[in-house]
Design a protein around this motif. Structure first.
Motif, short mmCIF file in Angstrom:
data_model
loop_
_atom_site.label_atom_id
_atom_site.label_comp_id
_atom_site.label_asym_id
_atom_site.label_seq_id
_atom_site.Cartn_x
_atom_site.Cartn_y
_atom_site.Cartn_z
N MET A 69 0.82 -1.22 0.11
CA MET A 69 -0.27 -0.12 0.08
C MET A 69 0.73 1.14 0.01
SD MET A 69 -2.51 -1.09 2.91
CE MET A 69 -4.10 -2.41 2.46
N LEU A 70 1.86 1.18 0.80
CA LEU A 70 2.52 2.37 0.87
C LEU A 70 3.47 2.64 -0.35
CD1 LEU A 70 4.56 1.90 4.39
CD2 LEU A 70 2.87 3.50 3.73
N LYS A 71 4.00 1.55 -0.94
CA LYS A 71 4.59 1.56 -2.29
C LYS A 71 3.62 2.23 -3.63
CE LYS A 71 7.23 -0.99 -5.68
NZ LYS A 71 7.87 -2.01 -6.42
N ALA A 97 5.50 5.87 -1.45
CA ALA A 97 6.36 5.96 -0.31
C ALA A 97 7.95 5.08 -0.77
CB ALA A 97 5.95 5.09 0.81
N ARG A 98 9.01 5.49 -0.28
CA ARG A 98 10.21 5.13 -0.52
C ARG A 98 10.42 3.87 0.35
NH1 ARG A 98 12.78 3.68 -4.06
NH2 ARG A 98 14.40 2.22 -3.10
N GLY A 99 9.92 3.72 1.62
CA GLY A 99 9.96 2.84 2.30
C GLY A 99 9.43 3.11 3.76
N SER A 100 9.91 2.78 4.93
CA SER A 100 9.18 3.05 6.18
C SER A 100 10.22 2.97 7.37
CB SER A 100 8.07 1.88 6.46
OG SER A 100 7.39 2.17 7.52
N LEU A 101 9.94 3.64 8.30
CA LEU A 101 10.54 3.42 9.66
C LEU A 101 9.86 2.15 10.07
CD1 LEU A 101 10.32 6.85 11.57
CD2 LEU A 101 12.44 5.80 10.65
N ILE A 102 10.75 1.44 10.91
CA ILE A 102 10.40 0.12 11.50
C ILE A 102 10.53 0.15 12.96
CG2 ILE A 102 10.39 -2.37 11.60
CD1 ILE A 102 10.83 -2.23 8.55
N ASN A 141 12.09 -7.97 5.20
CA ASN A 141 11.87 -8.68 4.10
C ASN A 141 11.01 -8.27 2.88
OD1 ASN A 141 13.75 -10.77 4.66
ND2 ASN A 141 12.56 -11.60 6.00
N LYS A 142 9.85 -7.71 3.47
CA LYS A 142 8.67 -7.35 2.44
C LYS A 142 9.15 -6.00 1.87
CE LYS A 142 4.75 -8.33 0.66
NZ LYS A 142 4.59 -9.41 0.20
N LEU A 143 9.66 -5.18 2.59
CA LEU A 143 10.06 -3.92 1.95
C LEU A 143 11.08 -4.17 0.83
CD1 LEU A 143 10.10 -1.52 4.97
CD2 LEU A 143 8.72 -1.42 2.97
N ARG A 144 12.24 -4.98 1.12
CA ARG A 144 13.33 -5.30 0.25
C ARG A 144 12.57 -6.26 -0.80
NH1 ARG A 144 15.52 -9.40 2.61
NH2 ARG A 144 16.79 -8.11 4.32
N ALA A 145 11.76 -7.02 -0.80
CA ALA A 145 11.13 -7.64 -1.81
C ALA A 145 10.48 -6.55 -2.87
CB ALA A 145 10.34 -8.85 -1.31
N LEU A 146 10.07 -5.64 -2.10
CA LEU A 146 9.31 -4.29 -2.99
C LEU A 146 10.23 -3.55 -3.44
CD1 LEU A 146 6.06 -4.26 -1.02
CD2 LEU A 146 6.14 -5.11 -3.15
#
Lengths: 218, 218, 218, 218
Positions: free
Chosen positions: A76-78, A82-87, A104-109
């Motif tokens: 959704m962020l993508k 969005a470039r990514g997220s704080l976690i 992992n999810k962010l990397r995959a995207l």
């Protein structure tokens, strides 16, 4: 590199958020420093469309699409730019399994993860997950105005060494109490790749001047 | 009254969300039934600007403005045009103190609260907080396709009686398993003021047709 | 090494818990295998006084002494004779900061930490915290009767390699689905130092026989 | 009625806990006032066997027997002699669904529930669940030494009226800042059935004297 966390500050929400993001874009252009902003979900769509700098979310839920009322996932962020997220920010801690899922999810995207940690050992731990960034922030200094790079330089130095030993590509940010150029330079001197800050800019009387000073333009 | 919870379904996110909200608006116009939608934070700004029906958030955090990374509060929702928020959905449970905070905050802002509950006694409890709506949803029936108004009519009846005894103005919605007009009518017959549903519409092969059928237009 | 998690099973609570702990002690004596039990808080004082094998808690709260209603900290466990505690079991996940706190606290008190993880990358991450044990348990196999050492041997192997690369002294347990001697031996063959199991023993018709079989006595 | 919450205070754990429970028993005998104690899980078995006053847990998990590592349910508490449990203390908040589960479970087992709340409206809400006791404790006064019955008498009065209107049999305790006999008497004057306190007794230099004073024996 400078990451500005807008948190849920009124001074960095809605119209104020867009203005501050524009200031960040302007200072990034003039200083040549990479500056990115982490904004509220509601502000994200508008800001991502209107600035050329990277826009991050402040949190992402460890879920896929589905029956998850109230959740915002990485895809959704993508979709909204969005470039990514704080976690795992200290104000929004996650379980280790969820941190791992999100990285992992962010990397995959093809997105970037910035995982917040509270000390050297958790910085090492997170580095094993191979996020793009680890941001070490001793909780007791967050919002204090006392820069971690001054008050506890050994935390920054040890975090950098420990993180890179486990994952040489991980970039280390230091947070908590950063407010001015001196704090920033000191962080870089200690080996950090950049800083993550919030109130130092957001709550400044003059946000633009504060960011210019931080970036060494004044 | 019909409330559609878009959850984090792909079929009700982004472009799909706007389309479904437009369908809801259209069916509301033609049927004369009040229809509202509860959408993702990221979709909310755009949808609230583009439809005339009420748009709700799916969750709201029990905080004011401040150091709350990743949080979305009631004032933020209002600024972007939300009519109110779901609170305490079974996929996003809150503590009682936080439910109370959110109900009060929304009321103070002239917004509407829809508090989800799981049975008759929690419906009574929530009614004492004087929200605008209580939506009773036996968790075991959520997403089941088995309508609570058919399978457990006594829960709906007792929830209505108990809720109104404690707060005569509270409106009671029934949720879980609602998919068609018959379920909806039965819910109203049992004393409910409306229904809250999600997959019955969102996951339908033909969302428009499903909503028209639910609203009695077919 | 065999660790038996009694969970909140009726078959491993109260009188049953003491009996099962005695069985474990007996099988440990006869087989020469290190066997330890992780028991309910309420059972812990009695069991720790009555068996010679190590007794662990199933969870420990990340707090010191103080205003923490309902919490049990590491010092409390020590005072009642616990050897250590499970941390971050899939049924009781913690934030990373809290896992770190508990591992450090237990170490400082001369106690043992067993941190549960769900995959290879979280096993690496936890190893950076230098706990005594990491127990990798793919959540989808917990309670399944399908041994991780059979179904997903690569998870065990990779977990062992990754964990020891980061912290050579950490011992790796494998969990999820372990029920018999073959599963156990296979786990050791894959490089694990032992197993963590629950239902395989606790829910067995004949707990004693099941444990004897697991330990290779039958 | 006086309920003493031992929290996770060192001064009320282990040997200290048994001593304080004995003091409570002694003062109860001499004053004729009902006094009960809420103790740590690890201390509960020993204390419940050794005093004649009611012993409560400080928290209970909303689960049955089963795969719930680290959980303590109501039946377990009963087996070890607990009279009931605190529920939803401000240091251990629960979701509304879980509060409801625990109240029902304790009632079904013939045990007593004491549900903590933070204000008048949540006190009303909890009363609809028909617990035995509601203990209203404005969080900002907990541990403050400023008695709620003095500082905010209207909260106590309104909580009592609101609670009994919804469930006439519910008993209302008031907590937060209670330290002496005057606070206690004032609470009763305001309609409360008793008080719930912690540091006022537990952290007193002389616990016995403090409790005697509270009970009006000095």
């Amino acid at each position: 590199m400078i990451f500005i966390n807008f948190k849920a500050y009124r001074e960095a929400f809605g119209r104020n958020a867009l203005e501050l993001a524009k200031i960040a874009e302007n200072v990034a252009d003039r200083s040549g420093i990479y500056i990115a902003v982490a904004v509220n979900y509601l502000d994200l769509p508008l800001i991502a469309r209107n600035v050329s700098i990277d826009v991050f979310a402040q949190h992402v839920d460890a879920v896929e699409f589905g029956s998850f009322t109230g959740s915002v996932n990485a895809e959704m962020l993508k979709e909204y730019g969005a470039r990514g997220s704080l976690i795992n920010h200290s104000e929004r801690r996650l379980t280790l399994a969820d941190i791992d899922f999100c990285v992992n999810k962010l990397r995959a995207l093809g997105m970037n993860s910035i995982v917040c940690t509270n000390n050297v050992s958790t910085t090492s731990a997170v580095s094993a997950l191979k996020p793009d960034f680890v941001a070490v922030e001793p909780p007791e200094l967050i919002g204090s105005g006392i820069a971690v790079s001054k008050a506890k330089p050994e935390i920054v130095e040890n975090a950098v060494v420990s993180a890179k030993r486990i994952c040489k590509d991980v970039k280390v940010l230091c947070g908590a109490g950063i407010t001015n150029h001196e704090d920033y330079v000191r962080a870089l001197d200690l080996g950090a790749d950049g800083v993550l800050l919030a109130s130092g800019i957001v709550k400044a009387k003059d946000q633009k001047k504060a960011l210019e000073e931080l970036a060494g333009l004044l």
